[in-house]
Design a protein around this motif. Structure first.
Motif, PDB file in Angstrom:
ATOM      1  N   LEU A 174       0.835  -1.199   0.000  1.00  0.00           N
ATOM      2  CA  LEU A 174       0.000   0.000   0.000  1.00  0.00           C
ATOM      3  C   LEU A 174       0.875   1.257   0.000  1.00  0.00           C
ATOM      4  CD1 LEU A 174      -2.730   1.405   0.142  1.00  0.00           C
ATOM      5  CD2 LEU A 174      -2.636   1.199   2.651  1.00  0.00           C
ATOM      6  N   ILE A 175       1.904   1.267   0.860  1.00  0.00           N
ATOM      7  CA  ILE A 175       2.836   2.400   0.900  1.00  0.00           C
ATOM      8  C   ILE A 175       3.563   2.530  -0.436  1.00  0.00           C
ATOM      9  CG2 ILE A 175       4.939   3.288   1.990  1.00  0.00           C
ATOM     10  CD1 ILE A 175       3.990   1.901   4.584  1.00  0.00           C
ATOM     11  N   ALA A 176       3.917   1.388  -1.038  1.00  0.00           N
ATOM     12  CA  ALA A 176       4.617   1.408  -2.328  1.00  0.00           C
ATOM     13  C   ALA A 176       3.747   2.016  -3.418  1.00  0.00           C
ATOM     14  CB  ALA A 176       5.035  -0.008  -2.718  1.00  0.00           C
ATOM     15  N   VAL A 177       2.454   1.728  -3.387  1.00  0.00           N
ATOM     16  CA  VAL A 177       1.540   2.317  -4.376  1.00  0.00           C
ATOM     17  C   VAL A 177       1.555   3.836  -4.266  1.00  0.00           C
ATOM     18  CG1 VAL A 177      -0.880   2.599  -5.024  1.00  0.00           C
ATOM     19  CG2 VAL A 177       0.018   0.315  -4.565  1.00  0.00           C
ATOM     20  N   ILE A 178       1.492   4.339  -3.026  1.00  0.00           N
ATOM     21  CA  ILE A 178       1.453   5.789  -2.794  1.00  0.00           C
ATOM     22  C   ILE A 178       2.744   6.455  -3.235  1.00  0.00           C
ATOM     23  CG2 ILE A 178       1.279   7.573  -1.011  1.00  0.00           C
ATOM     24  CD1 ILE A 178      -0.470   5.561   0.588  1.00  0.00           C
ATOM     25  N   ILE A 179       3.895   5.860  -2.876  1.00  0.00           N
ATOM     26  CA  ILE A 179       5.185   6.462  -3.226  1.00  0.00           C
ATOM     27  C   ILE A 179       5.447   6.376  -4.731  1.00  0.00           C
ATOM     28  CG2 ILE A 179       7.686   6.332  -2.891  1.00  0.00           C
ATOM     29  CD1 ILE A 179       7.135   5.210  -0.111  1.00  0.00           C
ATOM     30  N   ASN A 180       5.107   5.230  -5.325  1.00  0.00           N
ATOM     31  CA  ASN A 180       5.356   5.040  -6.748  1.00  0.00           C
ATOM     32  C   ASN A 180       4.408   5.847  -7.634  1.00  0.00           C
ATOM     33  OD1 ASN A 180       7.580   3.143  -7.161  1.00  0.00           O
ATOM     34  ND2 ASN A 180       6.308   1.627  -6.124  1.00  0.00           N
ATOM     35  N   PHE A 181       3.272   6.236  -7.096  1.00  0.00           N
ATOM     36  CA  PHE A 181       2.223   6.870  -7.899  1.00  0.00           C
ATOM     37  C   PHE A 181       2.730   8.045  -8.746  1.00  0.00           C
ATOM     38  CE2 PHE A 181      -1.284   9.807  -8.642  1.00  0.00           C
ATOM     39  CZ  PHE A 181      -2.232   8.963  -9.225  1.00  0.00           C
ATOM     40  N   PRO A 182       3.351   9.084  -8.139  1.00  0.00           N
ATOM     41  CA  PRO A 182       3.773  10.229  -8.967  1.00  0.00           C
ATOM     42  C   PRO A 182       4.872   9.890  -9.971  1.00  0.00           C
ATOM     43  CG  PRO A 182       4.635  10.436  -6.736  1.00  0.00           C
ATOM     44  CD  PRO A 182       3.677   9.289  -6.712  1.00  0.00           C
ATOM     45  N   ILE A 183       5.646   8.842  -9.705  1.00  0.00           N
ATOM     46  CA  ILE A 183       6.741   8.455 -10.593  1.00  0.00           C
ATOM     47  C   ILE A 183       6.232   7.621 -11.767  1.00  0.00           C
ATOM     48  CG2 ILE A 183       8.989   7.265 -10.714  1.00  0.00           C
ATOM     49  CD1 ILE A 183       9.170   7.616  -7.661  1.00  0.00           C
ATOM     50  N   THR A 184       5.201   6.821 -11.525  1.00  0.00           N
ATOM     51  CA  THR A 184       4.797   5.801 -12.492  1.00  0.00           C
ATOM     52  C   THR A 184       3.469   6.048 -13.194  1.00  0.00           C
ATOM     53  OG1 THR A 184       3.721   4.527 -10.719  1.00  0.00           O
ATOM     54  CG2 THR A 184       6.049   4.047 -11.169  1.00  0.00           C
ATOM     55  N   ILE A 185       2.629   6.908 -12.650  1.00  0.00           N
ATOM     56  CA  ILE A 185       1.265   7.032 -13.168  1.00  0.00           C
ATOM     57  C   ILE A 185       1.238   7.532 -14.612  1.00  0.00           C
ATOM     58  CG2 ILE A 185       0.886   9.386 -12.323  1.00  0.00           C
ATOM     59  CD1 ILE A 185      -1.650   6.416 -12.452  1.00  0.00           C
ATOM     60  N   GLY A 186       2.196   8.394 -14.995  1.00  0.00           N
ATOM     61  CA  GLY A 186       2.231   8.906 -16.365  1.00  0.00           C
ATOM     62  C   GLY A 186       2.380   7.795 -17.386  1.00  0.00           C
ATOM     63  N   GLU A 187       3.329   6.882 -17.162  1.00  0.00           N
ATOM     64  CA  GLU A 187       3.539   5.764 -18.081  1.00  0.00           C
ATOM     65  C   GLU A 187       2.397   4.762 -17.996  1.00  0.00           C
ATOM     66  OE1 GLU A 187       7.374   3.992 -17.608  1.00  0.00           O
ATOM     67  OE2 GLU A 187       8.469   5.796 -18.224  1.00  0.00           O
ATOM     68  N   PHE A 188       1.789   4.637 -16.823  1.00  0.00           N
ATOM     69  CA  PHE A 188       0.668   3.702 -16.659  1.00  0.00           C
ATOM     70  C   PHE A 188      -0.537   4.164 -17.472  1.00  0.00           C
ATOM     71  CE2 PHE A 188      -3.184   2.291 -14.405  1.00  0.00           C
ATOM     72  CZ  PHE A 188      -2.977   0.925 -14.388  1.00  0.00           C
ATOM     73  N   THR A 189      -0.878   5.437 -17.390  1.00  0.00           N
ATOM     74  CA  THR A 189      -2.047   5.961 -18.109  1.00  0.00           C
ATOM     75  C   THR A 189      -1.796   6.076 -19.613  1.00  0.00           C
ATOM     76  OG1 THR A 189      -1.316   8.224 -17.607  1.00  0.00           O
ATOM     77  CG2 THR A 189      -2.929   7.233 -16.119  1.00  0.00           C
ATOM     78  N   ALA A 190      -0.527   6.033 -20.027  1.00  0.00           N
ATOM     79  CA  ALA A 190      -0.211   6.114 -21.460  1.00  0.00           C
ATOM     80  C   ALA A 190      -0.476   4.798 -22.189  1.00  0.00           C
ATOM     81  CB  ALA A 190       1.247   6.523 -21.644  1.00  0.00           C
ATOM     82  N   VAL A 191      -0.689   3.724 -21.434  1.00  0.00           N
ATOM     83  CA  VAL A 191      -0.933   2.415 -22.040  1.00  0.00           C
ATOM     84  C   VAL A 191      -2.302   2.409 -22.728  1.00  0.00           C
ATOM     85  CG1 VAL A 191      -1.212  -0.050 -21.604  1.00  0.00           C
ATOM     86  CG2 VAL A 191       0.486   1.254 -20.319  1.00  0.00           C
ATOM     87  N   GLU A 192      -2.355   1.868 -23.925  1.00  0.00           N
ATOM     88  CA  GLU A 192      -3.618   1.724 -24.654  1.00  0.00           C
ATOM     89  C   GLU A 192      -4.252   0.392 -24.242  1.00  0.00           C
ATOM     90  OE1 GLU A 192      -2.858   2.142 -28.802  1.00  0.00           O
ATOM     91  OE2 GLU A 192      -2.028   4.166 -28.608  1.00  0.00           O
ATOM     92  N   TRP A 193      -4.889   0.409 -23.084  1.00  0.00           N
ATOM     93  CA  TRP A 193      -5.390  -0.821 -22.473  1.00  0.00           C
ATOM     94  C   TRP A 193      -6.402  -1.557 -23.344  1.00  0.00           C
ATOM     95  CZ3 TRP A 193      -2.654  -2.452 -18.516  1.00  0.00           C
ATOM     96  CH2 TRP A 193      -1.955  -1.513 -17.747  1.00  0.00           C
ATOM     97  N   GLY A 194      -7.226  -0.800 -24.075  1.00  0.00           N
ATOM     98  CA  GLY A 194      -8.269  -1.429 -24.882  1.00  0.00           C
ATOM     99  C   GLY A 194      -7.763  -2.164 -26.100  1.00  0.00           C
TER     100      GLY A 194
END
Length: 298
Positions: free
Chosen positions: A191-211
């Motif tokens: 849970l702590i890792a999700v919070i800390i990693n969020f600002p570093i990783t969310i940009g690349e995560f949302t860039a994925v074309e999931w569909g």
């Protein structure tokens, strides 16, 4: 079936999953997902799974004095460790990563000598030099680039940082394992890792074309979350109930063996004289560090 045999099977399966992960995770980066985006998927998915399974464990409250250690474990075990490994894997090759990751026992010994004043014998000192020498061979003498591996030397350096970070995590988390149930520790760490990693990783995560992801990418991502992150931890916990830590540590040699066989068989990587020499040096160094003077029973 005998419980000890089941424990050995569990330890083998955990090492096999780790070995396959070097090629499986590499197979989706960076075509379908960038390394940092993959880390968010990994820690977020694992956090959900560990919080879900924690209902089957005891309800425990973390002591106030333990929160700094919990925070440190998350930083070194689920943030720096994972970010550097996946970024390194996107730059280097599966065989290089599997060989260098095997240095974890060497890193643990170095850090233990610094942090908790653990005595290092002459044999172990020689093992540190030989093992790190093998890693240095990969860094200095590997080809600079190849297809789907744009900067192999830098990737190999990131693997070494990853091994140091994971070694520090193992030292920090050890006192917690005797105080809390594994489910309690892991649900908070992730849970702590999700919070800390969020600002570093969310940009690349949302860039994925999931569909538009093909099935090949989906199953490989699921393998990393369900297999590499969630199942391996549970398998190792079960194995540790029946086997000694020294017996479990011997299975670390299976990881590069399985990784090399799978990577070569699938065409994801190839063996070269440099990789063979480096692997032999690393294996020799790790053996010298982990060998016991007196025989222990599992």
């Amino acid at each position: 079936m005998d419980s000890r045999i089941l424990a050995i099977i569990a330890a083998f399966l955990a090492s096999a999953i780790y070995g396959l992960n070097h090629t499986v995770a590499k197979g989706v980066m960076p075509v379908y997902i960038e390394p940092f985006g993959f880390i968010f998927l990994r820690v977020f998915g694992a956090a959900i799974l560990f919080w879900a399974i924690s209902i089957f464990g005891p309800r425990e409250k973390i002591a106030t004095s333990d929160w700094p250690r919990i925070f440190g474990c998350a930083i070194f075990g689920m943030v720096i460790n994972m970010l550097f490994f996946f970024k390194g894997l996107s730059l280097s090759t599966p065989i290089n990563s599997s060989v260098i990751v095997t240095l974890s026992p060497v890193m643990v010994l170095i850090l233990a000598s610094i942090l908790i004043r653990e005595r290092i014998t002459l044999l172990k000192s020689a093992g540190i030099v030989v093992g790190l020498g093998g890693a240095l061979v990969l860094v200095l003498f590997s080809n600079a680039t190849k297809e789907n591996a744009p900067n192999i030397p830098l990737g190999n350096i990131l693997f070494i940082v990853n091994a140091f970070s994971y070694g520090l995590y193992l030292i920090l988390v050890r006192p917690l394992t005797s105080k809390y149930h594994p489910f309690t520790i892991m649900k908070w760490l992730f849970l702590i890792a999700v919070i800390i990693n969020f600002p570093i990783t969310i940009g690349e995560f949302t860039a994925v074309e999931w569909g538009s992801l093909p099935f090949e990418a989906v199953w490989k991502m699921a393998f990393v979350v369900l297999g590499t992150t969630f199942s391996t931890y549970l398998l190792n916990i079960y194995a540790l109930k029946q086997l000694s830590a020294s017996t479990i540590s011997a299975f670390i040699y299976l990881q590069p063996l399985i990784a090399i066989i799978y990577a070569v068989a699938t065409g994801a990587d190839r063996l070269t004289p440099v990789k063979v020499i480096a692997a032999l040096l690393v294996f020799a160094g790790v053996y010298m560090v982990t060998i016991k003077k007196t025989k222990t029973t599992a």
